[in-house]
Write an enzyme that holds these catalytic residues in place. Structure first.
Site, PDB file in Angstrom:
ATOM      1  N   GLU A 107      -9.530  -1.652   5.405  1.00  0.00           N
ATOM      2  CA  GLU A 107     -10.152  -1.356   6.690  1.00  0.00           C
ATOM      3  C   GLU A 107     -11.374  -2.246   6.907  1.00  0.00           C
ATOM      4  O   GLU A 107     -11.876  -2.858   5.945  1.00  0.00           O
ATOM      5  CB  GLU A 107     -10.579   0.113   6.720  1.00  0.00           C
ATOM      6  N   ASP A 140       0.821  -1.210   0.000  1.00  0.00           N
ATOM      7  CA  ASP A 140       0.000   0.000   0.000  1.00  0.00           C
ATOM      8  C   ASP A 140       0.854   1.258   0.000  1.00  0.00           C
ATOM      9  O   ASP A 140       2.075   1.203   0.151  1.00  0.00           O
ATOM     10  CB  ASP A 140      -0.956  -0.005   1.199  1.00  0.00           C
ATOM     11  N   HIS A 153      -7.110  -4.474  10.266  1.00  0.00           N
ATOM     12  CA  HIS A 153      -6.860  -4.276   8.829  1.00  0.00           C
ATOM     13  C   HIS A 153      -5.569  -4.967   8.399  1.00  0.00           C
ATOM     14  O   HIS A 153      -4.650  -5.174   9.193  1.00  0.00           O
ATOM     15  CB  HIS A 153      -6.880  -2.796   8.446  1.00  0.00           C
ATOM     16  N   ASN A 190      -7.360  -2.401  14.339  1.00  0.00           N
ATOM     17  CA  ASN A 190      -8.746  -2.691  13.941  1.00  0.00           C
ATOM     18  C   ASN A 190      -8.841  -3.930  13.044  1.00  0.00           C
ATOM     19  O   ASN A 190      -9.878  -4.178  12.448  1.00  0.00           O
ATOM     20  CB  ASN A 190      -9.373  -1.481  13.246  1.00  0.00           C
TER      21      ASN A 190
HETATM   22  P1  PGA Z   1       2.374  -1.160  12.543  1.00  0.00           P
HETATM   23  O1  PGA Z   1       1.169  -1.120  11.503  1.00  0.00           O
HETATM   24  O2  PGA Z   1       3.286  -2.244  12.055  1.00  0.00           O
HETATM   25  O3  PGA Z   1       3.031   0.182  12.453  1.00  0.00           O
HETATM   26  O4  PGA Z   1       1.803  -1.457  13.871  1.00  0.00           O
HETATM   27  C1  PGA Z   1       0.613  -2.314  11.075  1.00  0.00           C
HETATM   28  C2  PGA Z   1      -0.572  -2.031  10.178  1.00  0.00           C
HETATM   29  O5  PGA Z   1      -1.244  -0.999  10.359  1.00  0.00           O
HETATM   30  O6  PGA Z   1      -0.852  -2.851   9.307  1.00  0.00           O
END
Ligand code: PGA
Length: 253
Positions: free
Chosen positions: A146, A67, A141, A139
């Protein structure tokens, strides 16, 4: 689904590196799906160490990132292209021309749609992703898919939830207003097409998302739960992230 519980983020990085490089030497072309965020950093550090100290060769690797934010210039300190260059690509012998990160600088919506189709086409043209690396949001995702994302979705624009923008504000002077509102992300369907998938999680803050995605219902409410239907999905999680799992039989190392 295989779940491996490790002691800390360093061990998580080593175990994940072991998984994703196991077939690397056997293939003329090896396709990695890569993730950004804090979580995969220990794995990238381990890959860099193996390249420097053990000569691990990345010359046959093509990579596709999950992404990218829409609206940040590619050289912005928080762009995922820059993140990948600084945290991995600049330190290994990968051909940078074969490292793909979604282009978040495209302005016209129609062009973004064309880009997303092109991105899917590029992945298909090289035979699909061999090993996809994922983090998980608080959450649930994966990528920027999302809650509510279609489980069959492909690369497209997604609006970020307030939860995700708050979580990521730490990278933007703790100011949610600086966090972009939109992203381009591979879809859940794109991730599910990868031959193998590894999801990494560390810290207490991920414990709810980990248990819901592993042991809860398969539902778009928790996008990572789709991995329960993947043929070859592995979770590598530290003890804190695993602390709410209830089933027996998970591997502990
Ligand atoms: P993070 O993010 O590794 O910074 O915790 C993970 C994500 O949002 O997929």
């Amino acid at each position: 689904m295989r779940v491996i519980i490790v002691k800390d983020t360093q061990q998580m990085g080593r175990v994940a590196a072991d998984l994703i490089v196991q077939d690397l030497k056997k293939r003329a072309v090896y396709v990695l799906g890569l993730a950004t965020g804090s979580t995969p950093l220990s794995m990238y550090q381990e890959l860099i160490r193996r390249h420097r100290e053990e000569g691990l060769d990345f010359s046959n690797v093509i990579s596709f990132n999950l992404d990218e934010y829409i609206g940040l210039p590619a050289n912005h300190s928080e762009s995922y292209r820059r993140f990948m260059n600084e945290n991995l690509f600049n330190h290994i012998n990968i051909n940078k021309k074969l490292t793909f990160v979604p282009d978040g600088t495209i302005k016209d919506l129609c062009d973004v749609e064309k880009f997303c189709d092109w991105y899917e086409g590029q992945i298909a043209d090289v035979g699909g992703v061999d090993y996809q690396v994922l983090g998980i949001g608080t959450n649930g995702h994966i990528g920027f898919n999302e809650p509510g994302s279609s489980l069959g979705s492909m690369t497209r624009i997604k609006t970020l939830t307030e939860r995700t923008r708050l979580d990521n504000a730490r990278f933007f002077d703790n100011d949610i207003n600086q966090v972009p509102k939109y992203s381009i992300t591979m879809g859940i369907g794109t991730v599910m097409k990868a031959k193998k998938v590894v999801l990494l999680a560390s810290g207490k803050g991920k414990a709810d998302a980990v248990v819901e995605s592993c042991e809860g219902a398969v539902s778009s409410k928790c996008p990572a739960s789709a991995l329960q239907l993947h043929q070859y999905a592995t979770y590598v999680v530290d003890e804190a992230a695993a602390s709410k799992l209830t089933l027996e039989g998970y591997e502990k190392i």
